[in-house]
Design an enzyme around this catalytic site. Structure first.
Site, PDB file in Angstrom:
ATOM      1  N   GLY A 198      59.783  37.470  28.563  1.00 58.04           N
ATOM      2  CA  GLY A 198      58.617  38.233  28.144  1.00 58.04           C
ATOM      3  C   GLY A 198      57.921  37.592  26.958  1.00 58.04           C
ATOM      4  O   GLY A 198      56.688  37.479  26.926  1.00 58.04           O
ATOM      5  N   ASP A 199      58.697  37.163  25.976  1.00 58.07           N
ATOM      6  CA  ASP A 199      58.124  36.499  24.806  1.00 58.07           C
ATOM      7  C   ASP A 199      57.457  35.188  25.194  1.00 58.07           C
ATOM      8  O   ASP A 199      56.361  34.861  24.711  1.00 58.07           O
ATOM      9  CB  ASP A 199      59.225  36.210  23.783  1.00 58.07           C
TER      10      ASP A 199
END
Length: 399
Positions: A170-171
């Protein structure tokens, strides 16, 4: 011939980020020639310095994530620390930050002030939920973004709880959107004569944007995509299978012509010539039958023979690679996907190569992640601070 410039040469990027999303975005900029100055707290710096496997007290991940960057320590709670940062930002092209919304505003570094200070500045803001909306003030890590954005719901097996993907994806995806947005904003500034602007990336939206046809499938049919393990419902056959020697292989034979070649290669001419299986919808209707056939075939042979048969039949496939598999693989080596570098004590080590590959102006890794504050004096001197002032700032804990 002279060495060509890197594509982002001449750009000045200031990173006010920690851990993954912001630092990964600025790492990409640094690899392709931007001058990246990473601002860290004098009190320990980026926590990533201590994450995962440590070598003599410093994370191996750090040496990769912060490569090509300069480390400047600044105490932003100190007025003179803020003054230094403002000097940096006055002629910067991009600011990348991943604080919780409102943190920079409390420091007097909100967008209105920064835009007045430097109208050309592009500000990339990475946060859990974005700079607006009822959740903007809540903390949000990549795992939360993956959950809210829909990825965790569909990841795993149907009879078990959701699982993570194995990396902080996600990051990293948010970082990629941040870089894309920054480059769009720079083009608008340079080509269209526009001013700087804010690139607002929310972690949950970065994931949500990748979720294929999930929304229209629900909106039109009321269909909710569920966890399905290694198969791709509606796209058959595509799954992971286990070989006789306990190895695992991903086989993607979902193209019509590919499926026919695959069935012929494993001695199933009956299936290759079955008109009902000639197209994907027909194969998906008999998904369990086909996966049973492929499982039994893969289970009967060692990995080497499975891969040979698949390659001979031109069926897209790959064994499931570990890091050990990658390091000796001819494809990885031919594409220069491992760079030889040295740790601070001189010990050689390999780190990932550069992505993407540019034919004329490729990126590179010039140095590994720096020691905390390694470039503080150099950066301050470039801003006009003399040695006496720098020593005073150090003594005061400003840098």
């Amino acid at each position: 011939m002279p060495t060509p410039s890197k594509p982002l040469a001449g750009l000045k990027v200031i990173e006010l980020g920690t851990l993954i999303a912001g630092p990964f975005a600025s790492r990409i900029c640094a690899e392709f020639g931007a001058e990246v100055i990473k601002v860290e707290s004098p009190d320990g710096g980026d926590p990533l310095r201590k994450w995962r496997k440590l070598y003599e007290g410093t994370s191996l991940w750090w040496f990769v994530q912060a490569r090509n960057k300069q480390s400047l320590t600044l105490n932003l709670k100190h007025p003179e620390g803020l003054d230094v940062l403002k000097r940096l930002l006055a002629d910067a092209d991009i600011l990348i930050e991943n604080f919780r919304p409102g943190v920079l505003e409390k420091l007097g570094l909100g967008w209105d002030m920064l835009h007045a200070l430097n109208p050309r500045l592009v500000m990339v803001r990475l946060s859990g939920f974005g700079q607006t909306g009822p959740m903007k003030d809540q903390p949000g890590f990549g795992a939360v973004g993956e959950s809210m954005g829909g990825l965790r719901y569909i990841t795993g097996f149907e009879d078990r709880p959701p699982v993570r993907t194995g990396i902080s994806i996600g990051d990293s995806i948010a970082a990629l959107w941040g870089v894309i947005g920054a480059l769009m904003a720079l083009r608008h500034r340079e080509v269209n004569g526009g001013a700087g602007q804010v690139v607002d990336v929310a972690l949950y939206e970065a994931i949500f944007a990748m979720m294929e046809s999930m929304v229209p499938e629900f909106d039109v049919f009321g269909f909710i995509r569920e966890r399905t393990g290694n198969i791709m419902p509606g796209i058959t056959p595509s799954s992971i299978h286990t070989t006789a020697d306990g190895r695992h292989v991903q086989i993607g034979a979902n193209g019509d012509a590919i499926f026919k070649r695959f069935m012929q290669a494993i001695g199933r001419d009956d299936l290759a010539n079955d008109a009902a299986l000639a197209t994907n919808d027909g194969r998906d209707a008999r998904r369990d039958e086909l996966y049973g056939v492929i499982d039994r075939w893969a289970n009967s042979l060692p990995l080497a023979e499975v891969m040979q048969a698949l390659n001979d039949a031109e069926v897209p496939a790959s064994r499931i690679y570990s890091a050990e598999d990658m390091l000796g693989d001819p494809q990885f080596l031919a594409r220069e996907m491992f760079l030889q570098a040295r740790l601070p004590d001189g010990k050689p080590f390999k780190m990932p190569g550069i992505v993407p590959k540019l034919s004329d102006t490729p990126g590179s890794a010039e140095w590994v992640g720096p020691a905390l504050g390694e470039h503080t004096a150099t950066v301050l001197a470039s801003l006009g601070y003399d040695a006496t002032t720098i020593a005073r700032l150090r003594a005061a804990g400003t840098v």
